[in-house]
Design a protein around this motif. Structure first.
Motif, PDB file in Angstrom:
ATOM      1  N   SER A 190       0.837  -1.201   0.000  1.00 58.25           N
ATOM      2  CA  SER A 190       0.000   0.000   0.000  1.00 58.25           C
ATOM      3  C   SER A 190       0.878   1.259   0.000  1.00 58.25           C
ATOM      4  CB  SER A 190      -0.960  -0.007   1.193  1.00 58.25           C
ATOM      5  OG  SER A 190      -0.235  -0.201   2.376  1.00 58.25           O
ATOM      6  N   VAL A 191       0.343   2.299  -0.602  1.00 56.11           N
ATOM      7  CA  VAL A 191       1.094   3.548  -0.727  1.00 56.11           C
ATOM      8  C   VAL A 191       0.227   4.697  -0.221  1.00 56.11           C
ATOM      9  CG1 VAL A 191       2.196   5.149  -2.351  1.00 56.11           C
ATOM     10  CG2 VAL A 191       2.344   2.676  -2.737  1.00 56.11           C
ATOM     11  N   TYR A 192       0.808   5.574   0.554  1.00 56.95           N
ATOM     12  CA  TYR A 192       0.094   6.741   1.074  1.00 56.95           C
ATOM     13  C   TYR A 192       0.808   8.001   0.614  1.00 56.95           C
ATOM     14  CZ  TYR A 192      -2.226   3.400   4.145  1.00 56.95           C
ATOM     15  OH  TYR A 192      -2.951   2.342   4.622  1.00 56.95           O
ATOM     16  N   HIS A 193       0.023   8.995   0.230  1.00 57.77           N
ATOM     17  CA  HIS A 193       0.621  10.275  -0.125  1.00 57.77           C
ATOM     18  C   HIS A 193       0.227  11.315   0.906  1.00 57.77           C
ATOM     19  CE1 HIS A 193       0.672   8.114  -4.008  1.00 57.77           C
ATOM     20  NE2 HIS A 193       1.862   8.699  -4.095  1.00 57.77           N
ATOM     21  N   GLY A 194       1.183  12.142   1.268  1.00 54.83           N
ATOM     22  CA  GLY A 194       0.878  13.124   2.297  1.00 54.83           C
ATOM     23  C   GLY A 194       1.649  14.413   2.125  1.00 54.83           C
ATOM     24  N   ARG A 195       1.107  15.472   2.676  1.00 54.82           N
ATOM     25  CA  ARG A 195       1.787  16.767   2.627  1.00 54.82           C
ATOM     26  C   ARG A 195       2.904  16.817   3.672  1.00 54.82           C
ATOM     27  NH1 ARG A 195      -2.853  20.904   3.583  1.00 54.82           N
ATOM     28  NH2 ARG A 195      -1.283  22.460   2.985  1.00 54.82           N
ATOM     29  N   THR A 196       2.668  16.123   4.775  1.00 53.70           N
ATOM     30  CA  THR A 196       3.711  16.063   5.812  1.00 53.70           C
ATOM     31  C   THR A 196       3.793  14.637   6.335  1.00 53.70           C
ATOM     32  OG1 THR A 196       2.105  16.610   7.529  1.00 53.70           O
ATOM     33  CG2 THR A 196       3.373  18.451   6.633  1.00 53.70           C
ATOM     34  N   VAL A 197       4.954  14.312   6.894  1.00 52.74           N
ATOM     35  CA  VAL A 197       5.159  13.015   7.542  1.00 52.74           C
ATOM     36  C   VAL A 197       5.760  13.272   8.913  1.00 52.74           C
ATOM     37  CG1 VAL A 197       6.481  10.857   7.506  1.00 52.74           C
ATOM     38  CG2 VAL A 197       5.460  11.721   5.390  1.00 52.74           C
ATOM     39  N   ILE A 198       5.214  12.589   9.915  1.00 54.51           N
ATOM     40  CA  ILE A 198       5.805  12.696  11.253  1.00 54.51           C
ATOM     41  C   ILE A 198       6.320  11.315  11.645  1.00 54.51           C
ATOM     42  CG2 ILE A 198       5.475  13.475  13.626  1.00 54.51           C
ATOM     43  CD1 ILE A 198       2.967  14.959  12.692  1.00 54.51           C
ATOM     44  N   ASN A 199       7.597  11.260  11.885  1.00 60.50           N
ATOM     45  CA  ASN A 199       8.275   9.996  12.177  1.00 60.50           C
ATOM     46  C   ASN A 199       8.276   9.750  13.686  1.00 60.50           C
ATOM     47  OD1 ASN A 199      10.087   7.863  12.473  1.00 60.50           O
ATOM     48  ND2 ASN A 199      11.893   9.094  11.925  1.00 60.50           N
ATOM     49  N   CYS A 200       7.434   8.819  14.118  1.00 58.14           N
ATOM     50  CA  CYS A 200       7.345   8.485  15.548  1.00 58.14           C
ATOM     51  C   CYS A 200       7.570   6.988  15.691  1.00 58.14           C
ATOM     52  CB  CYS A 200       5.973   8.832  16.116  1.00 58.14           C
ATOM     53  SG  CYS A 200       5.408  10.477  15.709  1.00 58.14           S
ATOM     54  N   ALA A 201       8.586   6.481  15.004  1.00 53.56           N
ATOM     55  CA  ALA A 201       8.734   5.037  14.865  1.00 53.56           C
ATOM     56  C   ALA A 201       9.579   4.396  15.955  1.00 53.56           C
ATOM     57  CB  ALA A 201       9.291   4.713  13.483  1.00 53.56           C
ATOM     58  N   GLY A 202       9.766   5.097  17.058  1.00 58.09           N
ATOM     59  CA  GLY A 202      10.421   4.475  18.214  1.00 58.09           C
ATOM     60  C   GLY A 202      11.817   3.989  17.913  1.00 58.09           C
ATOM     61  N   VAL A 203      12.100   2.719  18.223  1.00 59.25           N
ATOM     62  CA  VAL A 203      13.453   2.205  17.991  1.00 59.25           C
ATOM     63  C   VAL A 203      13.783   2.143  16.504  1.00 59.25           C
ATOM     64  CG1 VAL A 203      13.725   0.908  20.152  1.00 59.25           C
ATOM     65  CG2 VAL A 203      12.616  -0.186  18.199  1.00 59.25           C
ATOM     66  N   HIS A 204      12.753   2.219  15.655  1.00 61.46           N
ATOM     67  CA  HIS A 204      12.990   2.173  14.208  1.00 61.46           C
ATOM     68  C   HIS A 204      13.000   3.568  13.572  1.00 61.46           C
ATOM     69  CE1 HIS A 204      12.583  -2.187  14.250  1.00 61.46           C
ATOM     70  NE2 HIS A 204      11.527  -2.023  15.019  1.00 61.46           N
ATOM     71  N   ALA A 205      12.938   4.610  14.369  1.00 68.19           N
ATOM     72  CA  ALA A 205      12.834   5.969  13.814  1.00 68.19           C
ATOM     73  C   ALA A 205      14.057   6.331  12.977  1.00 68.19           C
ATOM     74  CB  ALA A 205      12.633   6.985  14.941  1.00 68.19           C
ATOM     75  N   ASP A 206      15.218   5.762  13.306  1.00 66.52           N
ATOM     76  CA  ASP A 206      16.409   6.052  12.494  1.00 66.52           C
ATOM     77  C   ASP A 206      16.241   5.507  11.078  1.00 66.52           C
ATOM     78  OD1 ASP A 206      16.534   3.468  13.531  1.00 66.52           O
ATOM     79  OD2 ASP A 206      18.722   3.466  13.769  1.00 66.52           O
ATOM     80  N   GLU A 207      15.681   4.292  10.986  1.00 65.58           N
ATOM     81  CA  GLU A 207      15.496   3.692   9.663  1.00 65.58           C
ATOM     82  C   GLU A 207      14.570   4.554   8.807  1.00 65.58           C
ATOM     83  OE1 GLU A 207      14.062  -0.330  10.628  1.00 65.58           O
ATOM     84  OE2 GLU A 207      15.398  -0.174  12.363  1.00 65.58           O
ATOM     85  N   ILE A 208      13.489   5.049   9.419  1.00 63.35           N
ATOM     86  CA  ILE A 208      12.523   5.879   8.681  1.00 63.35           C
ATOM     87  C   ILE A 208      13.191   7.183   8.253  1.00 63.35           C
ATOM     88  CG2 ILE A 208      10.304   7.111   8.837  1.00 63.35           C
ATOM     89  CD1 ILE A 208       9.895   4.082   8.943  1.00 63.35           C
ATOM     90  N   ASN A 209      13.889   7.805   9.211  1.00 66.86           N
ATOM     91  CA  ASN A 209      14.578   9.063   8.909  1.00 66.86           C
ATOM     92  C   ASN A 209      15.567   8.880   7.766  1.00 66.86           C
ATOM     93  OD1 ASN A 209      15.790  11.855   9.809  1.00 66.86           O
ATOM     94  ND2 ASN A 209      17.532  10.446   9.683  1.00 66.86           N
ATOM     95  N   ASN A 210      16.323   7.788   7.853  1.00 65.72           N
ATOM     96  CA  ASN A 210      17.397   7.593   6.876  1.00 65.72           C
ATOM     97  C   ASN A 210      16.869   7.295   5.467  1.00 65.72           C
ATOM     98  OD1 ASN A 210      18.967   8.032   9.086  1.00 65.72           O
ATOM     99  ND2 ASN A 210      19.662   5.907   9.310  1.00 65.72           N
ATOM    100  N   MET A 211      15.572   6.986   5.353  1.00 69.23           N
ATOM    101  CA  MET A 211      14.983   6.758   4.033  1.00 69.23           C
ATOM    102  C   MET A 211      14.851   8.068   3.257  1.00 69.23           C
ATOM    103  SD  MET A 211      11.841   4.235   5.074  1.00 69.23           S
ATOM    104  CE  MET A 211      12.134   2.631   5.834  1.00 69.23           C
ATOM    105  N   VAL A 212      14.747   9.156   3.970  1.00 73.93           N
ATOM    106  CA  VAL A 212      14.397  10.405   3.283  1.00 73.93           C
ATOM    107  C   VAL A 212      15.302  11.589   3.635  1.00 73.93           C
ATOM    108  CG1 VAL A 212      12.604  11.000   4.967  1.00 73.93           C
ATOM    109  CG2 VAL A 212      12.393  11.869   2.648  1.00 73.93           C
ATOM    110  N   CYS A 213      15.958  11.508   4.807  1.00 72.07           N
ATOM    111  CA  CYS A 213      16.748  12.663   5.240  1.00 72.07           C
ATOM    112  C   CYS A 213      18.233  12.472   4.936  1.00 72.07           C
ATOM    113  CB  CYS A 213      16.611  12.847   6.752  1.00 72.07           C
ATOM    114  SG  CYS A 213      15.157  13.771   7.186  1.00 72.07           S
ATOM    115  N   PRO A 214      18.887  13.508   4.477  1.00 79.60           N
ATOM    116  CA  PRO A 214      20.335  13.406   4.263  1.00 79.60           C
ATOM    117  C   PRO A 214      21.104  13.298   5.585  1.00 79.60           C
ATOM    118  CG  PRO A 214      19.555  15.642   3.749  1.00 79.60           C
ATOM    119  CD  PRO A 214      18.335  14.820   4.012  1.00 79.60           C
ATOM    120  N   GLU A 215      20.569  13.900   6.649  1.00 83.62           N
ATOM    121  CA  GLU A 215      21.236  13.793   7.949  1.00 83.62           C
ATOM    122  C   GLU A 215      20.850  12.455   8.565  1.00 83.62           C
ATOM    123  OE1 GLU A 215      19.238  16.477   7.244  1.00 83.62           O
ATOM    124  OE2 GLU A 215      20.896  17.791   6.647  1.00 83.62           O
ATOM    125  N   LYS A 216      21.827  11.576   8.701  1.00 87.46           N
ATOM    126  CA  LYS A 216      21.512  10.227   9.165  1.00 87.46           C
ATOM    127  C   LYS A 216      21.417  10.161  10.683  1.00 87.46           C
ATOM    128  CE  LYS A 216      21.353   8.981   4.965  1.00 87.46           C
ATOM    129  NZ  LYS A 216      20.031   9.080   4.341  1.00 87.46           N
TER     130      LYS A 216
END
Lengths: 475, 421
Positions: A190-216
């Motif tokens: 499934s795919v979701y489109h959004g104007r904003t994303v809030i990453n609250c993924a707990g111990v996995h938040a780094d993985e989510i961040n690293n998918m899209v942010c240049p700052e790892k």
């Protein structure tokens, strides 16, 4: 196109969802588990810290102190168990009293009110079962205890009532930004489109961040083992009792829970596998032995269960909160202790930032209050009679140890963001949480779940996924 | 509030036998409160045979044994309430129960018989570390799922503990097509009946590993295996002996605990050894008019003895209702040398029983011993036993003459004499 996609429905994701639901917006929460509060938020100390521990000026200090002050009001509005029982940091060696004083000073610098350093004798007057080896302690009257998953569930229910959509079994595998909007892909395709994303993924938040942010980011899962003791041990502590960290190591805490059990722990072991929530005998022994230094009367005979939880420790050692360098992508990461205490303040802050960004209008239909599931066990007999009159299912006790009725279990299933499995029922109603640890009520709760959800008993799980309770029909 | 002469909490074998006997002693104002939707208690899920050899001189299944007593209760028109859970008992014998039709009801009783059975020791109480996925059951929960609900908990099973329910479930799961890979017992002996080891394990080639325990549980969503290890003579696991056994189910049969939360609220004093009340020879607890019998008092091995004990409790409760409590001297029975406890815990010096039954358990396996009862050092009774084990309850009956000797004593001691461990 969603206005906001929140990844993770722990206390942070659910809290932000609830605060954002004050605005007119199309919000979805993507959760990889089959229920809210199934990661760090369900397995922690359940402490609302006073705020003396964090480094002054840090996000931890700022949001902890602010969050702490919000709990009295919030627990009434959203109807979850919270008690301001006060905390004590115990000093066992007069050589360490200096460190206690430093902690006091840090608390004052952080703006913590009602702090005092008292003698061991004074401490034992307040906590008679405290070890006679305690020489002094820092008393923080603003410390409290909360049922963490009930806070989480309250947030989620209220958010759902106000229009937020919760989608389960949505493990996010990719986040990308194209033409100013985000595309979030899940493992199920499934795919979701959004104007904003809030990453609250707990111990996995780094993985989510690293998918899209240049700052790892780099998050370590820091595991802590806990032991839960029977309510019959509940008299042993009223305050939350910390041990002053010394060169011998960080201590463990002894605390009452909001339901009257005693909780001891945690240890701290960094683990590779972010799904590894196994306990180890060695760690459990450490927990018990260290806790016994605080309260020597603790008895292994009153242990009813053990569990472990993972804390999301980011390398920078502080909460990472706010919009990232990618516009519209917000991180709420590294939320380890005192994250639970800080969660109401974080939720308000991030919701405010996102609302400003998206220029959201207030939701005129916003319902601020949420009423929890009736709690038969703690009612007066008159209230109980009234409840049974209103619905006879409240006259059927399913869980003996915690005195939970069928009415409560049915309510837990039928509510918004309702329970779908045994653990979900347990967190919402306490059925199975008591001294027999679901020995009696398992089959009954399975029946009720199957009936209410229109499934076979063989489809009922403990905690989603492949956690089926039974193999299938007998021959 | 309503009034009843006798309220019996629990409609299992203990409660049913107490009710029948109370009725036969002349009491008509009796109420049985049962939380399940049927009378019979745990017997309803014990569909194996072996019940009733002492009481009925024939081999019955659990439900058949229960049915005999249910029939007796129904024949006498004794009042009972189903799906009715007692939520409180006060020391002045106000029993509060709830159900869907009556709501919340308070009953002021002249006497209360607590016959509410026991529960199983859960995983947490024995501190097994590891993952916490599905597939860990107490043996009784698994028994309920299989025999009452008709669902099989898993296909590859390891059982920790050799209590009777664990042994019975080893056979039951095998019948249902599951593979029971091992029964692992911490102690060097079984806490179950020997006949169950023979009939449930040996007959099916299921290995019983003494002095072993489970030290880790693997598997995220569902159990994928357990790690077992041998223990040393202080019962500490020896890591070098650890071995992994692949399985999807771990059953625990690691002990039963009398369910005494209600009793505690009523200020009933409990024995640290049995977990049940400390009763006198009329089965009365320290709280006047509150009696206990069956597994809530101490965990029995055979239901026949539960019935026997409970009939006594029912009869004594009626005597109390009619005549009040005896105010007399009591002698406490002391248990030493291998005897862990004895029920009753004390004798009333004014009681006049034609015979008295004493039930006890030993703390280890002993061979060629004599179970002796002494009054102020003088042997009143002796029973030679080739072997005694913790799994089998010892049962002795003294005659009126022997009881007289005991009642005159300052100290009664029950012990195992001679023999070897």
């Amino acid at each position: 196109m969603k206005d906001v996609i929140i990844i993770g429905s722990g206390v942070i994701g659910s809290g932000i969802a609830r605060e954002l639901s004050r605005y007119s917006a199309d919000i979805v929460v993507l959760e990889k588990g089959d229920d809210v509060s199934v990661g760090t938020s369900k397995a922690n100390s359940g402490i609302v810290h006073a705020g003396f521990d964090a480094v002054p000026g840090s996000n931890k200090a700022k949001y902890n102190v602010a969050g702490n002050k919000m709990f009295d009001e919030l627990s009434k509005t959203l109807d979850f168990p919270f008690r301001r029982n006060g905390s004590m940091v115990l000093c066992f060696d007069s050589a360490d009293i200096g460190a206690l004083q430093q902690l006091y000073d840090k608390g004052v610098a952080n703006g913590v009110e009602k702090l005092s350093v008292i003698t061991g004798e004074e401490a034992r007057k307040i906590e008679p079962h405290l070890s006679d080896k305690v020489v002094a302690c820092l008393l923080a009257e603003t410390g409290g205890i909360v049922s963490p998953y009930e806070l989480n569930i309250a947030y989620a229910e209220n958010a759902a009532v106000n229009g937020v959509k919760f989608e389960f079994c949505k493990k996010v595998t990719n986040v990308s930004k194209k033409d100013g909007t985000f595309e979030v892909t899940c493992a199920d395709g499934s795919v979701y489109h959004g104007r904003t994303v809030i990453n609250c993924a707990g111990v996995h938040a780094d993985e989510i961040n690293n998918m899209v942010c240049p700052e790892k980011m780099h998050i370590v899962a820091r595991k802590g083992d806990y032991i839960l003791m029977d309510k019959t041990a509940g008299y042993l502590a009223d305050h939350t009792l910390f041990q002053l960290p010394t060169k011998m190591g960080k201590g463990v805490l002894v605390t009452p829970t909001t339901h009257g059990n005693i909780l001891i722990g945690p240890t701290a072991v960094d683990v590779e596998d972010k799904d590894n929530v196994s306990t180890s005998l060695e760690q459990l022994n450490i927990v018990f032995d260290k806790a016994s230094l605080t309260v020597p009367e603790l008895s292994r005979r009153t242990i009813i269960t053990q569990f472990s939880g993972l804390r999301a420790h980011e390398d920078c050692d502080d909460f990472i909160i706010g919009e990232s360098s990618v516009e519209g992508f917000y991180n709420v990461a590294g939320i380890e202790s005192p994250g639970l205490s800080a969660s109401p303040a974080i939720a308000t802050e991030i919701a405010g930032q996102v609302a400003t960004k998206l220029q959201l209008k207030l939701n005129s239909h916003f319902t601020e209050t949420r009423k929890g599931i009736p709690h038969f066990a703690t009612m007066s007999n008159t209230e109980r009679q009234k409840l049974i009159d209103s619905n006879p299912l409240y006259g059927k006790i399913v869980c003996r140890c915690e005195m939970v009725t069928e009415g409560e279990i049915v309510s837990a299933i039928r509510r918004p963001v309702g329970a779908k499995d045994l653990d979900g029922i347990k967190r919402r109603t306490r059925a199975g949480m008591g001294r027999c640890q679901a020995g009696f009520c398992t089959a009954r709760v399975m029946q009720i779940l199957a009936r209410e959800l229109g499934e076979d008993m063989a489809d009922v799980t403990k905690c989603g996924g492949e956690s089926f309770i039974v193999e299938g029909r007998t021959k | 509030m309503i009034a009843k002469n006798l309220v019996i909490v629990g409609g299992g074998p203990a409660g049913l036998a107490a009710a029948k006997s109370a009725y036969d002693c002349g009491e008509r104002d009796i109420l049985i409160l049962e939380r399940e939707s049927e009378l019979g208690g745990i017997l309803n899920q014990c569909i194996h045979n072996g019940f009733g050899l002492h009481t009925f001189k024939e081999e019955l299944t659990g439900p058949e044994y229960a049915a005999r007593y249910i029939d007796e209760v129904k024949k006498r028109n004794i009042e009972y309430k189903l799906s009715s859970t007692v939520i409180d008992i006060s020391s002045d014998k106000v029993v509060t129960y709830v159900n869907s039709t009556d709501g919340l009801v308070q009953v002021k009783a002249k006497a209360v018989v607590l016959a509410c059975g026991c529960r199983e020791r859960p995983r947490g109480a024995i501190n097994i570390a590891g993952m916490r996925g599905a597939g860990v059951f107490s043996a009784g929960t698994a028994q309920k799922l299989v025999n009452i609900e008709g669902y099989l908990p898993g296909k590859e099973v390891v059982i920790l503990g050799s209590g009777d329910i664990g042994l019975i479930m080893a056979r039951r799961m095998t019948f249902e097509g599951a593979k029971v890979k091992a029964v692992v017992e911490l102690m060097p002996y079984s806490s179950g009946l020997n006949r169950n080891i023979v009939q449930c394990l040996n007959d099916f080639d299921i290995p019983l590993m003494f002095s072993h325990t489970v030290i880790d549980i693997k598997g995220k969503d569902r159990v994928e295996g357990v790690v077992i290890a041998e223990v040393d003579d202080k019962l500490r696991p020896m890591p070098e002996t650890a071995q992994f056994i692949k399985c999807d189910t771990l059953l625990l049969s690691v002990g039963l605990l009398p369910e005494n939360e209600l009793a505690k609220n009523a200020s009933v004093a409990l024995s640290p050894v049995t977990g049940g009340a400390e009763v006198d020879d009329t089965m009365m607890t320290n709280v006047e008019g509150i009696f206990q019998c069956g597994n809530v008092l101490h965990v029995h091995d055979l239901v026949d003895f539960v019935s026997q004990e409970s009939e006594n409790a029912g009869a004594c409760a009626v005597k109390y209702i009619n005549e009040g409590a005896e105010k007399c001297e009591q002698v406490t029975i002391k248990c030493t040398k291998g005897v862990r406890y004895c029920v009753p815990h004390k004798l009333n010096c004014d009681d006049n029983f034609q015979s008295l039954n004493f039930k006890m358990r030993v703390g280890n396996v002993y061979k060629k011993v004599e179970l002796t009862v002494t009054a102020d050092g003088v042997k009143v009774y002796g029973k030679k036993r080739p072997v005694v084990t913790p799994g089998e309850m010892e049962n002795i009956t003294l005659n009126s003459q022997q009881i007289e000797q005991l009642k005159k004593a300052k100290e009664i001691v029950i012990s195992l004499e001679g023999g070897q461990q």
